[in-house]
Motif scaffolding. Structure first.
Motif, PDB file in Angstrom:
ATOM      1  N   MET A   1       0.858  -1.187   0.000  1.00  0.00           N
ATOM      2  CA  MET A   1       0.000   0.000   0.000  1.00  0.00           C
ATOM      3  C   MET A   1       0.902   1.247   0.000  1.00  0.00           C
ATOM      4  O   MET A   1       1.709   1.435   0.904  1.00  0.00           O
ATOM      5  CB  MET A   1      -0.907  -0.009   1.243  1.00  0.00           C
ATOM      6  CG  MET A   1      -1.824  -1.226   1.299  1.00  0.00           C
ATOM      7  SD  MET A   1      -2.784  -1.355   2.831  1.00  0.00           S
ATOM      8  CE  MET A   1      -3.895   0.024   2.649  1.00  0.00           C
ATOM      9  N   ARG A   2       0.748   2.092  -1.032  1.00  0.00           N
ATOM     10  CA  ARG A   2       1.643   3.226  -1.206  1.00  0.00           C
ATOM     11  C   ARG A   2       0.988   4.523  -0.756  1.00  0.00           C
ATOM     12  O   ARG A   2      -0.136   4.843  -1.156  1.00  0.00           O
ATOM     13  CB  ARG A   2       2.067   3.343  -2.675  1.00  0.00           C
ATOM     14  CG  ARG A   2       2.918   2.169  -3.149  1.00  0.00           C
ATOM     15  CD  ARG A   2       3.372   2.391  -4.576  1.00  0.00           C
ATOM     16  NE  ARG A   2       4.250   1.315  -5.017  1.00  0.00           N
ATOM     17  CZ  ARG A   2       5.562   1.303  -4.809  1.00  0.00           C
ATOM     18  NH1 ARG A   2       6.128   2.304  -4.157  1.00  0.00           N
ATOM     19  NH2 ARG A   2       6.305   0.300  -5.240  1.00  0.00           N
ATOM     20  N   TYR A   3       1.717   5.267   0.063  1.00  0.00           N
ATOM     21  CA  TYR A   3       1.281   6.572   0.519  1.00  0.00           C
ATOM     22  C   TYR A   3       2.465   7.528   0.450  1.00  0.00           C
ATOM     23  O   TYR A   3       3.628   7.097   0.421  1.00  0.00           O
ATOM     24  CB  TYR A   3       0.731   6.502   1.951  1.00  0.00           C
ATOM     25  CG  TYR A   3      -0.524   5.662   2.061  1.00  0.00           C
ATOM     26  CD1 TYR A   3      -1.771   6.204   1.777  1.00  0.00           C
ATOM     27  CD2 TYR A   3      -0.454   4.320   2.429  1.00  0.00           C
ATOM     28  CE1 TYR A   3      -2.921   5.435   1.868  1.00  0.00           C
ATOM     29  CE2 TYR A   3      -1.607   3.543   2.508  1.00  0.00           C
ATOM     30  CZ  TYR A   3      -2.826   4.112   2.230  1.00  0.00           C
ATOM     31  OH  TYR A   3      -3.971   3.347   2.307  1.00  0.00           O
ATOM     32  N   ARG A  41      -9.356   2.549   6.323  1.00  0.00           N
ATOM     33  CA  ARG A  41     -10.512   2.107   5.532  1.00  0.00           C
ATOM     34  C   ARG A  41     -10.142   0.920   4.646  1.00  0.00           C
ATOM     35  O   ARG A  41     -10.919  -0.023   4.481  1.00  0.00           O
ATOM     36  CB  ARG A  41     -11.054   3.265   4.688  1.00  0.00           C
ATOM     37  CG  ARG A  41     -11.868   4.288   5.467  1.00  0.00           C
ATOM     38  CD  ARG A  41     -12.623   5.208   4.532  1.00  0.00           C
ATOM     39  NE  ARG A  41     -11.727   6.057   3.763  1.00  0.00           N
ATOM     40  CZ  ARG A  41     -11.361   7.284   4.127  1.00  0.00           C
ATOM     41  NH1 ARG A  41     -11.814   7.791   5.262  1.00  0.00           N
ATOM     42  NH2 ARG A  41     -10.551   8.004   3.374  1.00  0.00           N
ATOM     43  N   GLU A  42      -8.938   0.963   4.066  1.00  0.00           N
ATOM     44  CA  GLU A  42      -8.480  -0.149   3.233  1.00  0.00           C
ATOM     45  C   GLU A  42      -8.291  -1.415   4.072  1.00  0.00           C
ATOM     46  O   GLU A  42      -8.666  -2.518   3.655  1.00  0.00           O
ATOM     47  CB  GLU A  42      -7.156   0.227   2.564  1.00  0.00           C
ATOM     48  CG  GLU A  42      -7.271   1.285   1.478  1.00  0.00           C
ATOM     49  CD  GLU A  42      -7.914   0.748   0.219  1.00  0.00           C
ATOM     50  OE1 GLU A  42      -7.775  -0.453  -0.060  1.00  0.00           O
ATOM     51  OE2 GLU A  42      -8.572   1.536  -0.484  1.00  0.00           O
ATOM     52  N   LEU A  43      -7.720  -1.267   5.259  1.00  0.00           N
ATOM     53  CA  LEU A  43      -7.445  -2.430   6.102  1.00  0.00           C
ATOM     54  C   LEU A  43      -8.731  -3.069   6.615  1.00  0.00           C
ATOM     55  O   LEU A  43      -8.770  -4.282   6.855  1.00  0.00           O
ATOM     56  CB  LEU A  43      -6.546  -2.028   7.271  1.00  0.00           C
ATOM     57  CG  LEU A  43      -5.144  -1.531   6.900  1.00  0.00           C
ATOM     58  CD1 LEU A  43      -4.364  -1.155   8.152  1.00  0.00           C
ATOM     59  CD2 LEU A  43      -4.384  -2.573   6.087  1.00  0.00           C
ATOM     60  N   GLN A  44      -9.766  -2.272   6.789  1.00  0.00           N
ATOM     61  CA  GLN A  44     -11.048  -2.827   7.245  1.00  0.00           C
ATOM     62  C   GLN A  44     -11.581  -3.890   6.290  1.00  0.00           C
ATOM     63  O   GLN A  44     -12.311  -4.800   6.700  1.00  0.00           O
ATOM     64  CB  GLN A  44     -12.089  -1.705   7.379  1.00  0.00           C
ATOM     65  CG  GLN A  44     -12.073  -0.989   8.700  1.00  0.00           C
ATOM     66  CD  GLN A  44     -13.260  -0.062   8.845  1.00  0.00           C
ATOM     67  OE1 GLN A  44     -13.584   0.705   7.936  1.00  0.00           O
ATOM     68  NE2 GLN A  44     -13.934  -0.131   9.968  1.00  0.00           N
ATOM     69  N   LEU A  45     -11.225  -3.781   5.027  1.00  0.00           N
ATOM     70  CA  LEU A  45     -11.755  -4.681   4.003  1.00  0.00           C
ATOM     71  C   LEU A  45     -10.958  -5.974   3.881  1.00  0.00           C
ATOM     72  O   LEU A  45     -11.341  -6.861   3.117  1.00  0.00           O
ATOM     73  CB  LEU A  45     -11.772  -3.965   2.647  1.00  0.00           C
ATOM     74  CG  LEU A  45     -12.570  -2.652   2.592  1.00  0.00           C
ATOM     75  CD1 LEU A  45     -12.425  -2.017   1.217  1.00  0.00           C
ATOM     76  CD2 LEU A  45     -14.025  -2.888   2.937  1.00  0.00           C
ATOM     77  N   ARG A  46      -9.864  -6.085   4.606  1.00  0.00           N
ATOM     78  CA  ARG A  46      -8.982  -7.251   4.476  1.00  0.00           C
ATOM     79  C   ARG A  46      -9.290  -8.263   5.585  1.00  0.00           C
ATOM     80  O   ARG A  46      -8.797  -8.155   6.696  1.00  0.00           O
ATOM     81  CB  ARG A  46      -7.515  -6.807   4.509  1.00  0.00           C
ATOM     82  CG  ARG A  46      -7.134  -5.969   3.293  1.00  0.00           C
ATOM     83  CD  ARG A  46      -5.661  -5.576   3.326  1.00  0.00           C
ATOM     84  NE  ARG A  46      -5.263  -4.903   2.109  1.00  0.00           N
ATOM     85  CZ  ARG A  46      -4.763  -5.490   1.033  1.00  0.00           C
ATOM     86  NH1 ARG A  46      -4.595  -6.808   1.033  1.00  0.00           N
ATOM     87  NH2 ARG A  46      -4.416  -4.799  -0.036  1.00  0.00           N
TER      88      ARG A  46
END
Length: 260
Positions: A1-3, A41-46
């Motif tokens: 995941m790139r930030y 939010r992204e991690l919630q989906l994993r």
């Protein structure tokens, strides 16, 4: 995941968020806050994730509380509220369904402490300091300090820290239950890795259910909380992981949980 500001490293069962190198007086700025919320939010989906850690960079976790720009501070109330919502990060971390660990590699002051308070567990360097900051200098908390702190350390110590700006050493924080483990700075990563590995090795559905029960207990009566615990326990019995746990015990081997 790139930030651009933070980093987030994914392994098979875990995610490690790292705050950027200290800047703006080590405060969490608008860009960092936006990336933290997006990352959570992204991690919630994993569904495969069993534990998430968040750590600082260098020898600091996060210090200070960013003040609203002059144009926002003098703007009408809706604009000031909008800015505070954009700065909020603790709620995004607290909303993660899997266990979370804040790794305090250095001082966690003001907004930095508010982020750490949103994690389920905190481990700290023995040189770290924890505090809500001086009210006269940092302004009023806007990301949960007045609510989450007292639930962890009790109203007496929480009021002392909030009214006076008292800062705790790592040892004092351990004694108060604000952190669960401390370690010398050179050993902190190993201690944190051992803790996350221990969590990741447990049944992931059970871990999420335990978190759900504990978090919701703050808003439930004892009888309601006990009913929730019983309901979640019954649901857990129907999972493949529960059957695997029983088989592994009978076969005297380590369980192989699949999160199903």
């Amino acid at each position: 995941m790139r930030y651009r500001k933070i980093s987030c490293t994914l392994t098979e069962y875990s995610a490690a968020i790292r705050l950027p190198e200290p800047s703006n007086g080590c405060s969490i700025d608008e860009d960092t806050a936006a990336e933290l919320r997006d990352c959570c939010r992204e991690l919630q989906l994993r569904d495969e994730l069993r534990v998430v850690t968040v750590a600082g960079s260098g020898n600091v976790f996060a210090v200070g509380r960013l003040r609203a720009p002059a144009e926002v501070a003098s703007a009408p109330m809706p604009e000031r509220l909008r800015w505070q919502v954009e700065m909020a990060v603790a709620g995004a971390l607290a909303a993660l369904p899997m266990p979370t660990v804040a790794v305090l590699n250095g001082d966690a002051i003001a907004h930095g402490l508010e982020l750490a308070l949103a994690a389920d567990l905190r481990v700290a360097s023995d040189t770290a300091h924890l505090g809500v900051g001086n009210m006269a200098e940092c302004g009023f908390p806007y990301d949960g300090a007045t609510q989450r702190l007292l639930r962890l350390v009790g109203t007496g110590l929480a009021r002392d820290m909030l009214f006076t700006g008292r800062t705790l050493t790592a040892q004092e924080a351990l004694n108060a239950g604000l952190v669960s483990r401390i370690a010398p700075a050179a050993q902190l990563d190993d201690v944190a890795a051992g803790l996350t590995a221990e969590i990741a090795a447990a049944a992931p559905i059970a871990g999420r259910y335990v978190k759900e029960a504990v978090v919701n207990s703050m808003d439930l009566t004892l009888s309601q909380g006990l009913r929730l615990e019983a309901d979640l326990s019954v649901i857990l019995q129907s999972t493949e992981d529960r059957a695997e746990g029983l088989r592994s015990f009978e076969e005297k081997r380590a369980p192989r949980f699949g999160g199903r």
